[in-house]
Design a protein around this motif. Structure first.
Motif, PDB file in Angstrom:
ATOM      1  N   SER A 100     -39.147  23.057 -34.938  1.00 14.68           N
ATOM      2  CA  SER A 100     -40.414  22.680 -35.572  1.00 14.68           C
ATOM      3  C   SER A 100     -41.167  21.686 -34.694  1.00 14.68           C
ATOM      4  O   SER A 100     -42.346  21.433 -34.907  1.00 14.68           O
ATOM      5  N   SER A 101     -40.523  21.140 -33.651  1.00 11.68           N
ATOM      6  CA  SER A 101     -41.233  20.274 -32.697  1.00 11.68           C
ATOM      7  C   SER A 101     -42.367  21.046 -32.041  1.00 11.68           C
ATOM      8  O   SER A 101     -43.485  20.552 -31.906  1.00 11.68           O
ATOM      9  N   TYR A 129     -41.851   9.116 -38.163  1.00 11.42           N
ATOM     10  CA  TYR A 129     -40.940   9.792 -37.223  1.00 11.42           C
ATOM     11  C   TYR A 129     -41.483   9.530 -35.816  1.00 11.42           C
ATOM     12  O   TYR A 129     -42.597   9.943 -35.489  1.00 11.42           O
ATOM     13  N   ASN A 168     -38.468  10.783 -42.498  1.00  9.98           N
ATOM     14  CA  ASN A 168     -37.674  10.310 -41.369  1.00  9.98           C
ATOM     15  C   ASN A 168     -38.500   9.151 -40.816  1.00  9.98           C
ATOM     16  O   ASN A 168     -39.634   9.388 -40.412  1.00  9.98           O
ATOM     17  N   ASP A 189     -44.356  17.966 -43.209  1.00 12.68           N
ATOM     18  CA  ASP A 189     -43.104  18.236 -42.505  1.00 12.68           C
ATOM     19  C   ASP A 189     -41.960  18.126 -43.511  1.00 12.68           C
ATOM     20  O   ASP A 189     -41.618  17.028 -43.975  1.00 12.68           O
ATOM     21  N   TYR A 192     -36.416  17.919 -44.125  1.00  9.82           N
ATOM     22  CA  TYR A 192     -35.259  17.463 -44.921  1.00  9.82           C
ATOM     23  C   TYR A 192     -35.408  17.775 -46.420  1.00  9.82           C
ATOM     24  O   TYR A 192     -34.674  17.209 -47.230  1.00  9.82           O
ATOM     25  N   THR A 212     -37.350  23.369 -40.449  1.00 13.34           N
ATOM     26  CA  THR A 212     -36.532  23.593 -39.265  1.00 13.34           C
ATOM     27  C   THR A 212     -35.111  24.015 -39.626  1.00 13.34           C
ATOM     28  O   THR A 212     -34.485  23.446 -40.527  1.00 13.34           O
ATOM     29  N   SER A 214     -32.697  23.498 -37.680  1.00 13.58           N
ATOM     30  CA  SER A 214     -31.837  22.415 -37.173  1.00 13.58           C
ATOM     31  C   SER A 214     -31.235  21.580 -38.286  1.00 13.58           C
ATOM     32  O   SER A 214     -30.044  21.287 -38.281  1.00 13.58           O
ATOM     33  N   LYS A 215     -32.074  21.137 -39.233  1.00  9.58           N
ATOM     34  CA  LYS A 215     -31.614  20.154 -40.199  1.00  9.58           C
ATOM     35  C   LYS A 215     -31.124  20.781 -41.500  1.00  9.58           C
ATOM     36  O   LYS A 215     -30.566  20.092 -42.340  1.00  9.58           O
ATOM     37  N   ARG A 223     -32.754  26.148 -31.795  1.00  6.26           N
ATOM     38  CA  ARG A 223     -34.164  25.817 -31.635  1.00  6.26           C
ATOM     39  C   ARG A 223     -35.086  26.729 -32.459  1.00  6.26           C
ATOM     40  O   ARG A 223     -36.043  27.306 -31.925  1.00  6.26           O
TER      41      ARG A 223
HETATM   42  N1  PMP Z   1     -39.522  16.872 -38.008  1.00  2.10           N
HETATM   43  C1  PMP Z   1     -38.687  15.906 -38.343  1.00  2.10           C
HETATM   44  C2  PMP Z   1     -39.075  14.971 -39.434  1.00  2.10           C
HETATM   45  C3  PMP Z   1     -37.481  15.749 -37.667  1.00  2.10           C
HETATM   46  O1  PMP Z   1     -36.651  14.745 -37.997  1.00  2.10           O
HETATM   47  C4  PMP Z   1     -37.148  16.648 -36.630  1.00  2.10           C
HETATM   48  C5  PMP Z   1     -35.849  16.541 -35.870  1.00  2.10           C
HETATM   49  N2  PMP Z   1     -35.433  15.270 -35.579  1.00  2.10           N
HETATM   50  C6  PMP Z   1     -38.068  17.641 -36.310  1.00  2.10           C
HETATM   51  C7  PMP Z   1     -39.236  17.727 -37.025  1.00  2.10           C
HETATM   52  C8  PMP Z   1     -37.830  18.589 -35.184  1.00  2.10           C
HETATM   53  O2  PMP Z   1     -36.832  19.492 -35.386  1.00  2.10           O
HETATM   54  P1  PMP Z   1     -36.562  20.708 -34.443  1.00  2.10           P
HETATM   55  O3  PMP Z   1     -37.518  20.671 -33.288  1.00  2.10           O
HETATM   56  O4  PMP Z   1     -35.147  20.616 -34.025  1.00  2.10           O
HETATM   57  O5  PMP Z   1     -36.823  21.921 -35.276  1.00  2.10           O
END
Ligand code: PMP
Length: 387
Positions: A100-101, A129, A168, A189, A192, A212, A214-215, A223
């Motif tokens: 999501s970055s 963040y 975050n 965003d 979480y 994302t 990831s979380k 990714r």
């Molecule tokens: N948004 C928030 C609030 C996050 O904490 C993170 C990861 N630390 C991201 C976006 C990005 O996540 P990613 O690029 O791994 O999908």
């Protein structure tokens, strides 16, 4: 899979050793390895095999606005949000990104290029963040400009507010704070907003929402992230950014994410198998241990979170954020103090706040978390011991 086996060995082997050793513990980054144990137990159930002849094209579905989104991933994302009830996916475009970055940057590009006046101000309420600062300033775009804290923002003209909920670094539920709808846009965003971190109290239904992989599950290495976007023009602009930036998103990653997301959906109502049940218990027990240490001394502070009814679990539950927003009761640089104890954290100043706060990742492997708790316990009474 090979990677998993290797990590398994090194994790368990180093466990006792690490407790006794004084290695540096990195809790600055939110590397979500906490859930690895759950996936190890799945053994080969989510193993993905991709023959060499498959997934060779740049394209996935040329009739879709997001032409590089694998149709099966789109279905898996919709099914998971439907099962958890955390976000509306109807009448929206799904844009997949390399995490999501990348999507956050695509969204900044898309929204700001659709405003007439530029540069568009980018704001987020403190503590924010820290990566948003870099994402909004690194390329020195003439389209937008980082303007810091949304609460004190008073510039005229168009703006974009980044709202992270749960937040975050401090885990609080958030709403936009700048209220000038006519010339403002919001990027929500929801990295979480999943039941192992926070009660799911409503189905989010905003114009632009980021998620994302990831979380949710801990598969940050794949990714994969996605945006749920209402406005087709915004979705198209985001796709344009992603096309120029990386000509789409790895299909191997999309395939792996599809398999794992489908597994989450399939097992989410089976208590013994559900990832969310496991994740909730895991995060809750880490928070209980952290609070116990903090409350037994007189040096540190932690935010308190109200319990709430979680629509997914069907009961009132507590909040267990991915990061602890740890404060020090005296005016002192807490990051430096913890660094002396070989614990790396993210200083509150990076999040627009005071250095007496730090962001501590709660998503590390067990042994690192154990060492952190142990070291924190040795300094919790520091204030009282000082002359
Ligand atoms: N948004 C928030 C609030 C996050 O904490 C993170 C990861 N630390 C991201 C976006 C990005 O996540 P990613 O690029 O791994 O999908």
């Amino acid at each position: 899979m090979v990677g998993c086996e290797n990590s398994k060995k090194s994790d368990s082997d180093s466990n006792k050793e690490k407790c006794l050793s004084d290695d540096v513990i990195n809790l600055d980054q939110g590397d979500p390895t906490v859930f690895q144990e759950y996936w190890m137990k799945k053994k080969d159930r989510c193993t993905v095999v991709i023959p060499a002849w498959d997934l060779m094209s740049y394209f996935s579905d040329t009739t879709n606005v997001c032409w590089f989104l694998e149709p099966e991933l789109e279905k898996a994302i919709k099914a998971l949000h439907g099962a958890i009830g955390n976000a509306a996916t109807e009448e929206r475009y799904i844009v997949v990104g390399t995490g999501s970055s990348q999507l956050c940057q695509a969204a900044l590009f898309a929204l700001s290029s659709l405003f007439e006046v530029k540069p568009v101000s980018i704001v987020a309420a403190v503590p924010y963040y820290s990566t948003y600062v870099e994402e909004a300033s690194y390329v020195q775009s003439s389209l937008y400009k980082w303007e810091g804290d949304a609460r004190t923002f008073d510039k005229n003209g168009p703006y974009i507010e980044l709202v992270t909920s749960p937040n975050n670094p401090d885990g609080t539920m958030r709403e936009p704070v700048v209220n000038r709808r006519e010339d403002g846009k919001v990027i929500h965003d929801f990295a979480y907003y999943w039941p192992h971190y926070t009660p799911i109290t409503r189905r989010q239904d905003h114009d632009l929402m980021l998620f994302t992989f990831s979380k949710i599950t801990g598969h940050a290495g794949s990714r994969i992230g996605w945006a749920l976007v209402k406005d087709v023009e915004v979705a198209k602009k985001m796709v344009q950014y992603l096309t120029i930036n990386s000509i789409g998103v790895s299909k191997e990653s999309q395939t792996r994410a599809t398999t794992i997301l489908n597994e989450l959906t399939k097992t989410c109502r089976t208590q013994s198998e559900s990832f969310f049940e496991y994740g909730y218990e895991k995060m809750k027990s880490r928070w209980e241990r952290l609070r116990e240490v903090v409350e037994s001394g007189d040096a540190f502070t932690l935010p308190n979170y109200p319990q709430a009814f979680c629509n997914f679990f069907g009961k009132t539950i507590s909040t267990s954020p991915a990061f602890a927003w740890l404060g020090y009761k005296e005016e002192r640089d807490l990051g430096s103090l913890l660094k002396e104890k070989k614990v790396l954290t993210r200083g509150g100043d990076r999040c627009g706040c005071d250095k007496k706060y730090v962001r501590v990742s709660m998503l590390s492997r067990d042994n690192d978390f154990d060492v952190f708790i142990h070291r924190l316990a040795t300094i919790k009474d520091l204030k009282c011991n000082q002359p």
